[in-house]
Design a protein around this motif. Structure first.
Motif, PDB file in Angstrom:
ATOM      1  N   ASP A 199      -5.567   9.603  -9.947  1.00  0.00           N
ATOM      2  CA  ASP A 199      -4.136   9.337  -9.758  1.00  0.00           C
ATOM      3  C   ASP A 199      -3.468  10.648  -9.355  1.00  0.00           C
ATOM      4  O   ASP A 199      -3.606  11.658 -10.058  1.00  0.00           O
ATOM      5  N   ALA A 252       4.966  11.322  -2.423  1.00  0.00           N
ATOM      6  CA  ALA A 252       4.101  10.153  -2.504  1.00  0.00           C
ATOM      7  C   ALA A 252       3.290  10.162  -3.791  1.00  0.00           C
ATOM      8  O   ALA A 252       3.140  11.198  -4.449  1.00  0.00           O
ATOM      9  N   GLU A 253       2.791   8.977  -4.142  1.00  0.00           N
ATOM     10  CA  GLU A 253       1.815   8.821  -5.210  1.00  0.00           C
ATOM     11  C   GLU A 253       0.622   8.059  -4.628  1.00  0.00           C
ATOM     12  O   GLU A 253       0.803   7.111  -3.853  1.00  0.00           O
ATOM     13  N   THR A 254      -0.574   8.474  -5.002  1.00  0.00           N
ATOM     14  CA  THR A 254      -1.778   7.809  -4.514  1.00  0.00           C
ATOM     15  C   THR A 254      -2.719   7.517  -5.669  1.00  0.00           C
ATOM     16  O   THR A 254      -2.711   8.201  -6.695  1.00  0.00           O
ATOM     17  N   GLY A 273      -7.858   1.834  -3.039  1.00  0.00           N
ATOM     18  CA  GLY A 273      -6.905   2.921  -2.877  1.00  0.00           C
ATOM     19  C   GLY A 273      -5.520   2.380  -2.618  1.00  0.00           C
ATOM     20  O   GLY A 273      -5.351   1.295  -2.052  1.00  0.00           O
ATOM     21  N   SER A 274      -4.510   3.129  -3.048  1.00  0.00           N
ATOM     22  CA  SER A 274      -3.124   2.724  -2.807  1.00  0.00           C
ATOM     23  C   SER A 274      -2.273   3.959  -2.514  1.00  0.00           C
ATOM     24  O   SER A 274      -2.577   5.066  -2.968  1.00  0.00           O
ATOM     25  N   LEU A 275      -1.215   3.718  -1.760  1.00  0.00           N
ATOM     26  CA  LEU A 275      -0.275   4.777  -1.396  1.00  0.00           C
ATOM     27  C   LEU A 275       1.137   4.264  -1.589  1.00  0.00           C
ATOM     28  O   LEU A 275       1.487   3.177  -1.110  1.00  0.00           O
ATOM     29  N   TRP A 315       4.622   5.820  -0.629  1.00  0.00           N
ATOM     30  CA  TRP A 315       5.205   6.934   0.125  1.00  0.00           C
ATOM     31  C   TRP A 315       6.718   6.821   0.122  1.00  0.00           C
ATOM     32  O   TRP A 315       7.283   5.800   0.518  1.00  0.00           O
ATOM     33  N   SER A 340       4.719   1.051   0.653  1.00  0.00           N
ATOM     34  CA  SER A 340       3.547   0.870  -0.205  1.00  0.00           C
ATOM     35  C   SER A 340       2.416   0.250   0.593  1.00  0.00           C
ATOM     36  O   SER A 340       2.628  -0.721   1.336  1.00  0.00           O
TER      37      SER A 340
END
Length: 801
Positions: A363, A369-371, A448-450, A452, A461
């Motif tokens: 994480d 952003a978070e990924t 995986g996820s983003l 932004w 997303s």
């Protein structure tokens, strides 16, 4: 006289209005600065800790305190506080969860849940693993709609994630005891604290029991009771602020005289003819009479062992490595019969599931952003065995019924001697079949996820998951016992002489074929499959202000295909295809009136292709056949509707929580549905509502608190939940309609600053009759019903120190 659900809702609202402060001449719609606002709700629906108002999906988060106040201790009761959620638990093996009208029966072990079930980040491979008490809970997150990226596997309808309380380094203990009518008794205890400067412990134990609600006229015993208990231990190791490891071990057991389901409504033509031939009079077809007639004591026994470890390591300021390793083992052993005092059949399907899982992910939080990037592996071993043993009345009941259908005046007195001569009772008595089955499955996924933050107002997303699965299955059936040679028909192996009595359907068979169609013949099947799937999501969220956001999200969820783990006839395919759900959701999340009103609205439209349905094998048999053993894919299902969740903090310590869901769940293409009249899968249910999908559902809870002298606080709580009329079976039988109902509850209590809390409660305040679950007894068209709890009055004492 029964009061309508609408009238009872108005009565509840009238009671609620008594708790509201009367407006004064100076009253204003504005709140003063001294009034409290709603607390920020933190969730992990995207595997990151964030405010629920920042997540662009429909999520209902229920705190442990809310569960406790509403008296909710089981997964089945969770539907009382989550709009759009439907939970039916005929017994632990047959638990079924439905969200927005989408769900799957667990009657066949080859079919997995459409609702992803998780406990502390651990996926539960079978719905039966969720049947344990909800004790010492921090919160429960219910994410509606496909969650095909981060929770991935088998989440075409949504997810339910139970998060338990963690060990604390501040010592604390809590004990709670509740007693009530119908022999209700609940005991819970929790203690937590440090055992060193880096290690904390938490121990939780519970016991939950209630007397049986159904009286058995055969022997006076009471069935459908509750008896559950368990213990959970946790160890948290946190040597630094950047590293922590949490180990959870849990054991729970269930041992109940359950479950009996008296026949619901009118018996079918075939069942009626059989009863009339042997002169058997059934108990009331009204489940609310709570009367049964069994000569075999039902039994439901289950055990579950669980062990998991979650390790988190912040290896720099932006990145966290998370590892979740878990083992779970669930075993269920039932004894059931046909809900009569005739000696017809004793049966049960034992089942066991063992699973090992490993999730490893990173994480990350970047500047804009978070990924989340991760790998997931799940290994499951599902096994069980169906057992059926025939009694000495079976021959007369089955074949006598055929005689009566051909000769309306025939009964045991005038033709029973002839029937006993041709097919003596010992021919079938003691004959049994055993059908062991097993499936070994491995699932591997990368995801995986983003999220932004493209601008201060716009979030984008994206998510993607790729899954590969392997399944190896085996099903066998063997027959033994009885005395086929006791019948003179075994000598000729020809039934032509029986045509005047039993009809042409029987006379065209050989004697050996008659036994196969009555009891079941030898069967064996081995199959292996491999499949892959891609799921994911894409969304946009626009922030009009810090407290107002709208979003548009597309998501895809895939539930794996598989192999039917039941014995099937020639007309049933052994394998079924994956279920795919594509959903669009348009939502609004807002916090208004100085953060005193939380209002979230979500509009959705979901297309489900190859919906996995469990129906009846139409191959002709003579034995009462409740087996849902035809796993097929319904061409297309559409779910559309709206979810609304609301919380409101009013002046003078008055809080309101409410949810409402409108759902139009339709089988747009279903031309091979079972027909209860023809007993064949030739009915066209295209355009008809889906099973277990009430058009309207909702709940409301209100709480008022009064500050008293001496540091005491008095409080009152009123809650209400409602379901509109729906059909509980896929075939939409006229005998499986569940009438709409609403159930209210109330609690009045007094708490002190020193740590004690005493309250008086009433569940099912108006003693509403409602059906909790429906289970097939004799195949399509013949069902038993499980009535919900009647009014229960009791008290609770809590001690915290």
């Amino acid at each position: 006289m029964r009061v309508s659900g609408t009238a009872k809702f108005l009565n509840v609202c009238a009671w609620c209005s008594l708790l509201l402060p009367l407006p004064s001449a100076q009253a204003s719609t504005a709140f003063t600065a001294s009034e409290e606002s709603l607390n920020t709700i933190t969730i992990t629906a995207r595997r990151l800790e964030e405010s629920a108002q920042d997540v662009p999906i429909s999520v209902a988060s229920i705190s442990g305190e809310t569960l406790s106040q509403a008296g909710i201790t089981t997964a089945q009761e969770l539907q009382q506080v989550v709009a759009g959620l439907q939970v039916a638990v005929p017994n632990p093996r047959l638990a079924q969860f439905t969200l927005r009208g989408l769900g799957s029966s667990s009657f066949n072990e080859g079919l997995e849940s459409s609702v992803g079930l998780f406990v502390d980040g651990v996926y539960l491979g079978r719905q039966s693993m969720s049947i344990t008490d909800l004790i010492d809970i921090e919160r429960i997150e219910v994410a509606r709609g496909p969650q095909g990226t981060l929770f991935g596997k088998n989440s075409t309808a949504g997810t339910i994630h139970v998060i338990t309380q963690k060990p604390q380094f501040t010592p604390e203990a809590r004990m709670e005891a509740s007693w009530g009518s119908e022999g209700m008794a609940q005991l819970r205890g929790t203690v937590t604290g440090p055992i060193s400067s880096t290690t904390a412990l938490r121990l939780t134990a519970w016991h939950n029991e209630r007397d049986g609600l159904v009286e058995n006229r055969f022997n006076g015993e009471r069935y459908n009771d509750r008896h559950r208990e368990g213990v959970r231990g946790q160890l948290l190791w946190a040597p630094t602020t950047k590293l922590s490891s949490r180990v959870i071990a849990e054991y729970s057991r269930l041992d109940e005289r359950c479950c009996t389901f008296p026949l619901f409504g009118e018996p079918s033509k075939t069942v009626k003819a059989r009863d009339e031939y042997v002169g058997y009079q059934r108990v009331s077809g009204n489940p609310f009479d709570r009367i049964a007639d069994l000569n075999v004591r039902p039994s439901s026994q289950a055990e579950q062992y669980a062990l998991s470890n979650e390790t988190q390591w912040d290896f720099d300021l932006r990145h966290r490595l998370v590892s979740i390793s878990a083992f779970r083992d669930f075993q269920f052993q039932p004894i059931t019969e046909d809900n009569t005092s005739l000696d017809l059949v004793v049966s049960g399907t034992s089942s066991a599931q063992t699973q090992l899982s490993q999730e490893l992910r990173i994480d990350s939080r970047w500047q804009h952003a978070e990924t989340v990037l991760g790998l997931y592996v799940l290994n499951q071993n599902t096994r069980g065995s169906e057992y059926v043993r025939l009694g000495e009345d079976m021959s007369q009941w089955i074949f006598g019924g055929l005689i009566r259908e051909n000769i309306p005046f025939a009964n045991k007195e005038n033709t029973g001697l002839l029937l006993n001569t041709l097919i003596p009772p010992e021919t079938l008595a003691g004959m049994e079949t055993r059908t062991p089955f097993q499936q070994k499955a491995t699932s591997v996924a990368g995801f995986g996820s983003l999220n932004w933050h493209a601008t201060d107002q716009l979030d984008v997303s994206l998510g993607l998951r790729y899954t590969v699965e392997w399944k190896d299955t085996e099903v066998r059936r063997r027959r033994s016992g009885g005395n086929p040679n006791a019948s003179p028909l075994a000598l000729t192996n020809n039934l032509a002489l029986l045509a005047p009595l039993l009809g042409s359907q029987v006379s065209s068979l050989t004697f050996n074929q008659l036994l196969d169609d009555t009891v079941g013949g030898e069967f064996e099947r081995k199959l292996a499959i491999e499949e892959d799937a891609v799921s994911g999501n894409a969304g946009l969220a626009w922030r009009w202000s810090p407290s107002l956001m709208t979003y548009l999200t597309y998501s895809r969820g895939v539930k794996s295909g598989g192999v039917n783990l039941g014995v099937t006839g020639e007309r049933v395919k052994p394998m079924f295809r994956p279920e795919v759900a594509d959903a669009l959701e348009l939502g609004l999340k807002s916090q208004l009136w100085s953060d005193r009103l939380l209002l979230n609205v979500a509009l959705y439209d979901t297309y489900v292709t190859d919906y996995q349905a469990l129906t009846f094998d139409e191959s002709p048999t003579f034995i009462p056949n409740p087996r849902l053993n035809n796993l097929l894919n319904v061409g297309r299902v559409r779910l559309s509707g709206v979810d609304v969740d609301m919380q409101l903090a009013l002046p003078q310590n008055f809080d309101v929580r409410a949810g409402i869901a409108y759902n139009r769940a339709i089988t747009e293409d279903f031309k091979n549905a079972p027909d209860e009249d023809s007993q064949q899968n030739t009915r066209d249910l295209s355009g008809e509502p889906l099973a277990n999908a009430p058009r309207w559902s909702g709940n409301v809870g209100v709480q008022k608190r009064w500050a008293l002298e001496g540091g005491y606080t008095a409080y009152s709580i009123v809650d209400y939940h409602y379901r509109s009329t729906f059909n509980a079976t896929l075939e939409r039988s006229r005998n499986s309609v569940v009438e709409g109902y609403g159930v209210a509850g109330a609690r009045l209590g007094l708490a002190s600053q020193s740590g004690w809390d005493a309250s008086f409660f009433v569940r099912n305040l108006f003693n509403q009759d409602y059906v909790d679950a429906i289970l097939t007894i004799y195949g399509v068209g013949s069902y038993g019903a499980y009535a919900g709890e009647p009014r229960i009055i009791g008290g609770t004492l809590r001690l915290t120190w």
